[in-house]
Design an enzyme around this catalytic site. Structure first.
Site, PDB file in Angstrom:
ATOM      1  N   HIS A 231      42.596  36.917  26.270  1.00 24.15           N
ATOM      2  CA  HIS A 231      41.785  37.814  27.094  1.00 24.15           C
ATOM      3  C   HIS A 231      40.288  37.602  26.853  1.00 24.15           C
ATOM      4  N   TYR A 235      35.843  36.476  28.865  1.00 26.49           N
ATOM      5  CA  TYR A 235      34.445  36.920  28.741  1.00 26.49           C
ATOM      6  C   TYR A 235      33.575  35.823  28.136  1.00 26.49           C
ATOM      7  N   HIS A 382      44.034  36.530  41.541  1.00 29.22           N
ATOM      8  CA  HIS A 382      43.013  37.259  40.751  1.00 29.22           C
ATOM      9  C   HIS A 382      42.075  36.294  40.037  1.00 29.22           C
ATOM     10  N   PHE A 383      42.637  35.294  39.363  1.00 29.14           N
ATOM     11  CA  PHE A 383      41.706  34.571  38.493  1.00 29.14           C
ATOM     12  C   PHE A 383      40.962  33.436  39.189  1.00 29.14           C
ATOM     13  N   HIS A 384      41.313  33.127  40.445  1.00 26.98           N
ATOM     14  CA  HIS A 384      40.443  32.169  41.139  1.00 26.98           C
ATOM     15  C   HIS A 384      39.189  32.824  41.706  1.00 26.98           C
ATOM     16  N   ARG A 445      54.460  33.021  40.539  1.00 26.77           N
ATOM     17  CA  ARG A 445      53.476  31.999  40.184  1.00 26.77           C
ATOM     18  C   ARG A 445      54.205  30.883  39.435  1.00 26.77           C
ATOM     19  N   ARG A 446      53.502  29.791  39.179  1.00 26.57           N
ATOM     20  CA  ARG A 446      54.047  28.676  38.402  1.00 26.57           C
ATOM     21  C   ARG A 446      55.421  28.266  38.922  1.00 26.57           C
TER      22      ARG A 446
HETATM   23 FE1  HAS Z   1      41.652  39.146  34.417  1.00 26.56          FE
HETATM   24  C1  HAS Z   1      44.926  38.098  34.086  1.00 26.56           C
HETATM   25  C2  HAS Z   1      42.593  42.372  33.820  1.00 26.56           C
HETATM   26  C3  HAS Z   1      38.334  40.160  34.461  1.00 26.56           C
HETATM   27  C4  HAS Z   1      40.638  35.852  34.225  1.00 26.56           C
HETATM   28  N1  HAS Z   1      42.596  37.332  34.228  1.00 26.56           N
HETATM   29  C5  HAS Z   1      43.957  37.114  34.133  1.00 26.56           C
HETATM   30  C6  HAS Z   1      44.215  35.695  34.033  1.00 26.56           C
HETATM   31  C7  HAS Z   1      42.989  35.062  34.026  1.00 26.56           C
HETATM   32  C8  HAS Z   1      41.997  36.105  34.156  1.00 26.56           C
HETATM   33  C9  HAS Z   1      42.734  33.581  33.894  1.00 26.56           C
HETATM   34  O1  HAS Z   1      45.022  43.811  32.684  1.00 26.56           O
HETATM   35  C10 HAS Z   1      45.588  35.042  33.997  1.00 26.56           C
HETATM   36  C11 HAS Z   1      46.081  34.681  32.658  1.00 26.56           C
HETATM   37  C12 HAS Z   1      47.437  34.007  32.789  1.00 26.56           C
HETATM   38  O2  HAS Z   1      47.472  32.803  33.073  1.00 26.56           O
HETATM   39  O3  HAS Z   1      48.442  34.708  32.651  1.00 26.56           O
HETATM   40  N2  HAS Z   1      40.665  40.926  34.247  1.00 26.56           N
HETATM   41  C13 HAS Z   1      41.236  42.134  34.025  1.00 26.56           C
HETATM   42  C14 HAS Z   1      40.207  43.179  33.996  1.00 26.56           C
HETATM   43  C15 HAS Z   1      39.009  42.548  34.176  1.00 26.56           C
HETATM   44  C16 HAS Z   1      39.304  41.136  34.316  1.00 26.56           C
HETATM   45  C17 HAS Z   1      40.418  44.642  33.802  1.00 26.56           C
HETATM   46  N3  HAS Z   1      39.850  38.191  34.395  1.00 26.56           N
HETATM   47  C18 HAS Z   1      38.605  38.785  34.385  1.00 26.56           C
HETATM   48  C19 HAS Z   1      37.574  37.790  34.302  1.00 26.56           C
HETATM   49  C20 HAS Z   1      38.236  36.570  34.233  1.00 26.56           C
HETATM   50  C21 HAS Z   1      39.650  36.845  34.290  1.00 26.56           C
HETATM   51  C22 HAS Z   1      36.106  38.086  34.255  1.00 26.56           C
HETATM   52  C23 HAS Z   1      37.693  35.189  34.114  1.00 26.56           C
HETATM   53  C24 HAS Z   1      36.425  34.864  34.081  1.00 26.56           C
HETATM   54  N4  HAS Z   1      43.416  40.053  34.071  1.00 26.56           N
HETATM   55  C25 HAS Z   1      43.569  41.369  33.797  1.00 26.56           C
HETATM   56  C26 HAS Z   1      44.988  41.639  33.445  1.00 26.56           C
HETATM   57  C27 HAS Z   1      45.657  40.410  33.515  1.00 26.56           C
HETATM   58  C28 HAS Z   1      44.644  39.439  33.910  1.00 26.56           C
HETATM   59  C29 HAS Z   1      45.610  42.912  33.099  1.00 26.56           C
HETATM   60  C30 HAS Z   1      47.143  40.137  33.234  1.00 26.56           C
HETATM   61  C31 HAS Z   1      47.935  40.269  34.451  1.00 26.56           C
HETATM   62  C32 HAS Z   1      49.353  39.783  34.308  1.00 26.56           C
HETATM   63  O4  HAS Z   1      50.250  40.538  34.709  1.00 26.56           O
HETATM   64  O5  HAS Z   1      49.603  38.671  33.831  1.00 26.56           O
HETATM   65  C33 HAS Z   1      37.642  43.229  34.172  1.00 26.56           C
HETATM   66  O6  HAS Z   1      36.799  42.602  33.217  1.00 26.56           O
HETATM   67  C34 HAS Z   1      36.995  43.235  35.506  1.00 26.56           C
HETATM   68  C35 HAS Z   1      35.742  44.085  35.554  1.00 26.56           C
HETATM   69  C36 HAS Z   1      34.865  43.711  36.737  1.00 26.56           C
HETATM   70  C37 HAS Z   1      34.315  44.537  37.616  1.00 26.56           C
HETATM   71  C38 HAS Z   1      33.525  43.962  38.757  1.00 26.56           C
HETATM   72  C39 HAS Z   1      32.025  44.104  38.588  1.00 26.56           C
HETATM   73  C40 HAS Z   1      31.311  43.374  39.687  1.00 26.56           C
HETATM   74  C41 HAS Z   1      30.206  42.615  39.528  1.00 26.56           C
HETATM   75  C42 HAS Z   1      29.614  41.911  40.720  1.00 26.56           C
HETATM   76  C43 HAS Z   1      28.512  42.738  41.341  1.00 26.56           C
HETATM   77  C44 HAS Z   1      28.020  42.133  42.602  1.00 26.56           C
HETATM   78  C45 HAS Z   1      26.708  42.082  42.976  1.00 26.56           C
HETATM   79  C46 HAS Z   1      26.393  41.427  44.256  1.00 26.56           C
HETATM   80  C47 HAS Z   1      25.604  42.567  42.115  1.00 26.56           C
HETATM   81  C48 HAS Z   1      34.464  46.003  37.510  1.00 26.56           C
HETATM   82  C49 HAS Z   1      29.508  42.489  38.208  1.00 26.56           C
HETATM   83  C50 HAS Z   1      25.583  42.293  45.180  1.00 26.56           C
HETATM   84  C51 HAS Z   1      25.202  41.464  46.348  1.00 26.56           C
HETATM   85  C52 HAS Z   1      24.163  41.697  47.165  1.00 26.56           C
HETATM   86  C53 HAS Z   1      23.847  40.748  48.244  1.00 26.56           C
HETATM   87  C54 HAS Z   1      23.329  42.902  47.020  1.00 26.56           C
HETATM   88  C1  HEM Z   2      46.418  27.625  39.078  1.00 25.05           C
HETATM   89  C2  HEM Z   2      44.646  26.071  43.321  1.00 25.05           C
HETATM   90  C3  HEM Z   2      40.249  25.528  41.286  1.00 25.05           C
HETATM   91  C4  HEM Z   2      41.935  27.460  37.187  1.00 25.05           C
HETATM   92  C5  HEM Z   2      46.292  27.325  40.420  1.00 25.05           C
HETATM   93  C6  HEM Z   2      47.307  27.558  41.412  1.00 25.05           C
HETATM   94  C7  HEM Z   2      46.819  27.108  42.602  1.00 25.05           C
HETATM   95  C8  HEM Z   2      45.486  26.612  42.369  1.00 25.05           C
HETATM   96  C9  HEM Z   2      47.536  27.129  43.954  1.00 25.05           C
HETATM   97  C10 HEM Z   2      48.656  28.236  41.165  1.00 25.05           C
HETATM   98  C11 HEM Z   2      49.679  27.313  40.692  1.00 25.05           C
HETATM   99  C12 HEM Z   2      50.937  27.977  40.234  1.00 25.05           C
HETATM  100  O1  HEM Z   2      50.931  29.139  39.808  1.00 25.05           O
HETATM  101  O2  HEM Z   2      51.983  27.306  40.327  1.00 25.05           O
HETATM  102  C13 HEM Z   2      43.309  25.734  43.119  1.00 25.05           C
HETATM  103  C14 HEM Z   2      42.450  25.136  44.117  1.00 25.05           C
HETATM  104  C15 HEM Z   2      41.213  24.969  43.533  1.00 25.05           C
HETATM  105  C16 HEM Z   2      41.306  25.474  42.185  1.00 25.05           C
HETATM  106  C17 HEM Z   2      42.865  24.790  45.525  1.00 25.05           C
HETATM  107  C18 HEM Z   2      39.946  24.390  44.101  1.00 25.05           C
HETATM  108  C19 HEM Z   2      39.885  23.222  44.642  1.00 25.05           C
HETATM  109  C20 HEM Z   2      40.302  26.095  40.036  1.00 25.05           C
HETATM  110  C21 HEM Z   2      39.166  26.312  39.178  1.00 25.05           C
HETATM  111  C22 HEM Z   2      39.648  26.870  38.021  1.00 25.05           C
HETATM  112  C23 HEM Z   2      41.090  26.987  38.159  1.00 25.05           C
HETATM  113  C24 HEM Z   2      37.723  25.968  39.520  1.00 25.05           C
HETATM  114  C25 HEM Z   2      38.912  27.296  36.789  1.00 25.05           C
HETATM  115  C26 HEM Z   2      37.722  26.946  36.444  1.00 25.05           C
HETATM  116  C27 HEM Z   2      43.311  27.588  37.316  1.00 25.05           C
HETATM  117  C28 HEM Z   2      44.180  28.027  36.257  1.00 25.05           C
HETATM  118  C29 HEM Z   2      45.481  28.056  36.793  1.00 25.05           C
HETATM  119  C30 HEM Z   2      45.367  27.662  38.183  1.00 25.05           C
HETATM  120  C31 HEM Z   2      43.767  28.412  34.831  1.00 25.05           C
HETATM  121  C32 HEM Z   2      46.748  28.521  36.089  1.00 25.05           C
HETATM  122  C33 HEM Z   2      47.606  27.395  35.651  1.00 25.05           C
HETATM  123  C34 HEM Z   2      48.890  27.904  35.075  1.00 25.05           C
HETATM  124  O3  HEM Z   2      49.486  28.863  35.591  1.00 25.05           O
HETATM  125  O4  HEM Z   2      49.312  27.326  34.082  1.00 25.05           O
HETATM  126  N1  HEM Z   2      45.178  26.773  41.019  1.00 25.05           N
HETATM  127  N2  HEM Z   2      42.590  25.922  41.963  1.00 25.05           N
HETATM  128  N3  HEM Z   2      41.443  26.522  39.392  1.00 25.05           N
HETATM  129  N4  HEM Z   2      44.044  27.363  38.453  1.00 25.05           N
HETATM  130 FE1  HEM Z   2      43.318  26.653  40.189  1.00 25.05          FE
HETATM  131 CU    CU Z   3      42.973  39.793  30.141  1.00 24.42          CU
END
Ligand code: HAS
Ligand code: HEM
Ligand code: CU
Length: 562
Positions: A231, A235, A382-384, A445-446
């Site tokens: 997790h 960050y 979610h994570f893309h 997934r996967r």
């Molecule tokens: Fe997540 C699963 C919960 C944030 C990445 N997350 C994943 C996985 C990845 C990932 C890679 O609780 C999959 C792992 C796997 O392969 O199994 N995630 C959260 C929560 C947050 C969160 C509560 N995740 C992230 C971030 C990631 C990331 C950041 C990567 C960089 N996530 C989960 C949970 C799972 C999970 C469960 C497990 C699910 C499962 O069943 O497997 C929080 O940190 C999110 C807080 C964010 C906000 C948004 C704030 C918005 C901002 C933008 C502001 C926009 C502006 C633009 C200023 C509250 C800061 C304004 C524009 C103008 C033009 C004015």
């Molecule tokens: C998994 C597509 C770019 C990180 C996947 C999956 C898809 C996908 C369809 C799901 C596969 C599955 O669950 O079987 C793409 C496409 C991309 C892209 C079309 C852009 C061309 C990225 C980037 C990142 C990323 C930029 C991170 C920097 C991951 C990770 C997984 C994943 C961590 C999970 C692998 C796993 O389950 O083991 N992607 N992706 N992907 N992608 Fe991407």
């Molecule tokens: Cu997490």
């Protein structure tokens, strides 16, 4: 009399700051690995559209070999290189210190060595264990050793930054750390604590087991140690993007940081509560008490708070900049932002994607809702839009000033750069829509679903034709976006003459009001103390989970499913 001969312009680019070359090597190496990883993405997207083209890909032995390459290279390798490049260079420049270059180059080559070991294992089809490498799947020892070296090198880089900062504090008693350095050092402290889990998992359990020195491992313990790091690693990816949003975006928009104390508070909070939340990845794992799952859930909601602070604070800085330029109205000011600046546009699009990514994260974090989406296509959805867009597109945006800054070469085709950012953003939003939707329909997934027998695939496709089509189309949009982006990078690195004098500077932003006299800011500057408190919190929420696992292990031998 001797005449001074000019060295080729190439050398002069690094004359004043030789650490620029190091930052360039780290970031560009990361981008090269990302290119390989990203090329797998469209194949996977087509799989989720029910189209199987793996049979035409002789260099991939299976869907899972490609998916391992994709996850490892994108999420683990690219991010680590890029972050080591920027979060060594930027705080050093902010503190006006030079890193120990011999040591820093050593960490770079060590990292390369580790990644080559892991790559040999994956490319040889001996470690198709995906980027989470859950036992009992058992890969080649080279994979685990390589991963350990990758993490160790990143810790050495972080150690060097903390060491530099400690030296700066000694040399400047009573002074407050400049804000950009503060955010960077806090990020490294967080990573020091966060990485403990994966280090123990890999060094104590997986390496000896993969070498055949121990017969079996406990999958539940391994998963728990993995998510201890897994997790907060998100960050470790996100916070460098936040550094850019807080420290550089106000300047790029033409304004100032509206609340520097808030920026510091966000990072202090991340240091305190990023780590003790890993069980939200294990809500469905048996053998862990519900009480501790719920405690981790509550802490997860807490760690969303600094992101919400960030949303308001960064938006306010942009609004301030736009109003300085005469922007008016509730939303009309948005048009006054520098949308023709590729670096700015890429990062604001990244922020917008994160509004949805963060909202989805809160859904996942809610235990009862996670049961609906866990292990479905929702999760890659979610994570893309978190790591794949909020982070990656921010890093792309940073390269649009960083590469010219480091090399002294003009950005190649800024219009193409703006277009690449929009294509990436649109591609990922469509991808996220398709994948979240598929997930709600129960598509796992996967899963190499496109290789299912037609009748079974039809069962999925019957309900899911629209989201599956969206996913497939998004893969093609993202392929085009990637090509555009890499043309800009290659064109900048190889296509332009150097003009070091006119290269852009680092866009550090000024603060709207001085903060040094504030007591809260002084308290938060004690990062060692925050680190120790974070450590105690982590012991408090992890010992009661891990000790019972150590007392009654469930040992399982390894298996190879590929
Ligand atoms: Fe997540 C699963 C919960 C944030 C990445 N997350 C994943 C996985 C990845 C990932 C890679 O609780 C999959 C792992 C796997 O392969 O199994 N995630 C959260 C929560 C947050 C969160 C509560 N995740 C992230 C971030 C990631 C990331 C950041 C990567 C960089 N996530 C989960 C949970 C799972 C999970 C469960 C497990 C699910 C499962 O069943 O497997 C929080 O940190 C999110 C807080 C964010 C906000 C948004 C704030 C918005 C901002 C933008 C502001 C926009 C502006 C633009 C200023 C509250 C800061 C304004 C524009 C103008 C033009 C004015
Ligand atoms: C998994 C597509 C770019 C990180 C996947 C999956 C898809 C996908 C369809 C799901 C596969 C599955 O669950 O079987 C793409 C496409 C991309 C892209 C079309 C852009 C061309 C990225 C980037 C990142 C990323 C930029 C991170 C920097 C991951 C990770 C997984 C994943 C961590 C999970 C692998 C796993 O389950 O083991 N992607 N992706 N992907 N992608 Fe991407
Ligand atoms: Cu997490």
């Amino acid at each position: 009399m001797t005449t001074k001969t000019f060295t080729p312009s190439q050398d002069r680019a690094y004359d004043t700051h030789p650490e620029k070359k190091l930052a360039l090597y780290y970031t560009v190496t990361g981008l090269i690995f990302l290119l390989v990883g990203v090329l797998m993405g469209p194949l996977q997207a087509l799989n989720y559209a029910g189209i199987d083209i793996y049979k035409y890909m002789p260099f991939l032995k299976s869907y899972y070999q490609g998916l391992t390459l994709h996850g490892v290279l994108n999420a683990l390798v690219f991010t680590t290189y890029f972050i080591c490049g920027i979060l060594l260079y930027i705080p050093a420049r902010d503190l006006k210190l030079r890193p120990n270059l011999g040591f820093a180059w050593f960490t770079y080559w060590l990292m390369n060595f580790g990644v080559v070991l892991a790559a040999i294992a994956i490319l040889g089809n001996n470690a198709s264990v995906l980027y989470t490498f859950y036992p009992p799947l058992k890969g080649s020892p080279l994979f685990y050793i390589g991963a350990a070296i990758l993490v160790a090198s990143s810790l050495l880089v972080g150690g060097q930054v903390i060491y530099m900062w400690t030296g700066w504090k000694k040399a400047n008693p009573g002074k407050i750390t400049p804000v950009t350095a503060y955010m960077s050092v806090a990020t490294w402290f967080m990573w020091m604590l966060a990485s403990l889990g994966i280090v123990v998992e890999v060094v104590v359990y997986l390496i000896p087991w993969s070498l055949g020195w121990t017969p079996a491992v406990d999958p539940l313990l391994a998963r728990t140690l993995f998510w201890f790091t897994g997790h907060p690693i998100v960050y470790f990816w996100l916070l460098p993007a936040y550094v850019s949003w807080y420290a550089f975006i106000p300047n790029q928009a033409g304004g100032k940081i509206v609340s520097e104390p808030l920026a510091r508070l966000a990072f202090a909070m991340f240091l305190l509560v990023s780590v003790p939340v890993g069980l939200h990845h294990q809500f469905t794992d048996p053998g862990i008490s519900n009480l501790w799952k719920i405690i981790h859930m509550v802490l997860t909601f807490m760690v969303a708070v600094p992101s919400m602070l960030t949303a308001f604070s960064v938006a306010a800085s942009m609004e301030y900049a736009a109003r300085l330029k005469g922007g008016k109205g509730l939303t009309k000011w948005i048009a006054k932002l520098p949308w023709n600046n590729p670096s700015f546009t890429a990062q604001v699009l990244a922020m917008i994607s994160f509004i949805f990514g963060g909202a989805g994260g809160i859904v996942n974090a809610s235990m009862s809702l996670d049961y609906v989406v866990h292990n479905t296509a929702w999760i890659p959805g979610h994570f893309h839009i978190t790591v794949g867009t909020a982070v990656t597109l921010t890093f792309f945006g940073m390269t649009f000033w960083l590469l010219p800054h480091l090399t002294g070469k003009k950005l190649f085709n800024p219009k193409l750069a703006v277009a690449s950012a929009w294509w990436w953003f649109v591609g990922m939003m469509v991808f996220a829509l398709g994948m979240h939707w598929e997930g709600l329909l129960g598509i796992p997934r996967r899963a190499h679903i496109s290789a299912l027998p037609v009748e079974l695939l039809d069962q999925y496709a019957k309900n899911a034709q629209i989201p599956m089509a969206l996913t497939g189309i998004s893969g093609m949009i993202l392929l085009i976006a990637s090509i555009m982006y890499y043309v800009v990078v290659a064109g900048t690195l190889w296509g332009n003459q150097r003009d070091v004098k006119n290269a852009p500077e680092i866009p550090f932003s000024e603060s709207l009001a001085p903060v040094d006299h504030r007591k809260s800011v002084r308290v938060m500057d004690n990062l060692w103390v925050l680190f120790l408190i974070a450590f105690v919190i982590v012991l408090g929420v992890y010992l009661p989970v891990i000790v019972p696992m150590l007392q009654s292990p469930n040992l399982v031998p390894g298996m190879r499913l590929w």
